[in-house]
Design an enzyme around this catalytic site. Sequence first.
Site, mmCIF file in Angstrom:
data_model
loop_
_atom_site.group_PDB
_atom_site.id
_atom_site.type_symbol
_atom_site.label_atom_id
_atom_site.label_comp_id
_atom_site.label_asym_id
_atom_site.label_seq_id
_atom_site.Cartn_x
_atom_site.Cartn_y
_atom_site.Cartn_z
ATOM 1 N N SER A 123 0.948 -1.285 0.141
ATOM 2 C CA SER A 123 0.132 -0.335 -0.095
ATOM 3 C C SER A 123 1.012 0.906 0.164
ATOM 4 O O SER A 123 0.472 2.234 -0.274
ATOM 5 C CB SER A 123 -1.294 0.260 0.650
ATOM 6 O OG SER A 123 -0.412 0.171 2.645
ATOM 7 N N TYR A 151 11.614 1.274 -1.735
ATOM 8 C CA TYR A 151 10.941 0.637 -1.782
ATOM 9 C C TYR A 151 9.582 0.683 -2.767
ATOM 10 O O TYR A 151 9.244 0.183 -3.859
ATOM 11 C CB TYR A 151 10.726 -0.159 -0.454
ATOM 12 C CG TYR A 151 9.478 -1.175 -0.150
ATOM 13 C CD1 TYR A 151 10.267 -2.127 -0.473
ATOM 14 C CD2 TYR A 151 7.921 -1.007 0.516
ATOM 15 C CE1 TYR A 151 9.654 -3.596 -0.534
ATOM 16 C CE2 TYR A 151 7.436 -2.675 0.310
ATOM 17 C CZ TYR A 151 7.825 -3.355 0.377
ATOM 18 O OH TYR A 151 7.356 -4.625 0.389
#
Length: 333
Positions: A123, A151
Amino acid sequence: MNKSDKIFIAGASGMVGSAIIRNLLKKGYTNLLGSYHSKILSEQKDKPIKFVKIDLLNQQAVNELFTKEKPDYVFLAAAKVGGIHANNTYPAQFIYENLTIQNSIIHAAYKNKVKRLLFLGSSCIYPKLSPQPMKEEHLLTGTLEPTNEPYAIAKIAGIKMCESYNRQYGTKFLAVMPTNLYGPNDNFDLETSHVLPALIRKFHEAKNNNDEKVTIWGTGSPKREFLHVDDMADGSIHIMLLSDEGIAQHLTQYPDPCFVNLGSGVDCTIKELALTIKKQVGFQGDLVFDKTKPDGTPKKLLEVSRLEHLGWQAKIDLESGIKDTYHWFLDNY
Ligand code: GFB
């Protein structure tokens, strides 16, 4: 996906991969191939799974594995993961390792005619100040949260690889974006873990040491959504099992049907999470907030209507999930 189809789970001994394996075994799948890096888990020792030790950063080794094994389906659950501090401290490893692993596996899956691949994202792909709850169409509409930008960029690249290969080569690659996961086989290392396992360990040790207080990083006000990893596995396999027509039919009203949010639809503040864990563990002391530590994104709640249209919703509520994870911690740590 037939019960005897060869299913490759990349990252079989991690929290996510091992949960997918537990669920596939429960559903009666018999031809599982799992990759691991250092060791397999004790829960996997007597199970009917073929394990292969491989360094997924080595593209040649990945190509050889696919050419030899010719899997029908792939769950791409291998990744370099960690909490806010790990992401902030090792950004080069987070971007390099994730891009390299996913590039090699997605490309090898295309070359070896894999029927369907499911890429596990996160998310944190959404902008730091995304409208809430976050919809799939909010991807790439704003600046990312700096503590985990490398990331997040790797995970966005993974989605875009799946989309691009589908568009150019006609592959059937899908992706799910799970919210913050927790559960059995989580990482309980206080430097590198996510908040939920860290707080289980902190409260447990504080109770045993009769400490007066437990330190919570940040202000306690950020909101997070948590999903038990067994729910994540069930939702991921549900999506893998849908027919192409089923997916197309259910998602006609949405753009970018290649990826789907995978969340519980419920969030809480870090302070509320801490109080829930404190109660479950039975710690009697106080909470102290260390405001020198970063809060990260203020709020990150996934909008899960696409997932619900595909016929799945989370079943494990946060209190039961924490209870289950604390039991696992007591038995295994
Ligand atoms: O779970 P967490 O490390 O990651 O932290 P993110 C969530 C929130 O909990 C932050 C606070 O506001 C932390 O400051 N927190 C409080 C703690 N006490 C602690 C503690 O003892 N340990 C930890 N770790 N946090 C990660 C991303 O973001 O979420 C990854 O960095 C990934 O890339 C993952 O997306 C799902 O939710 O902030």
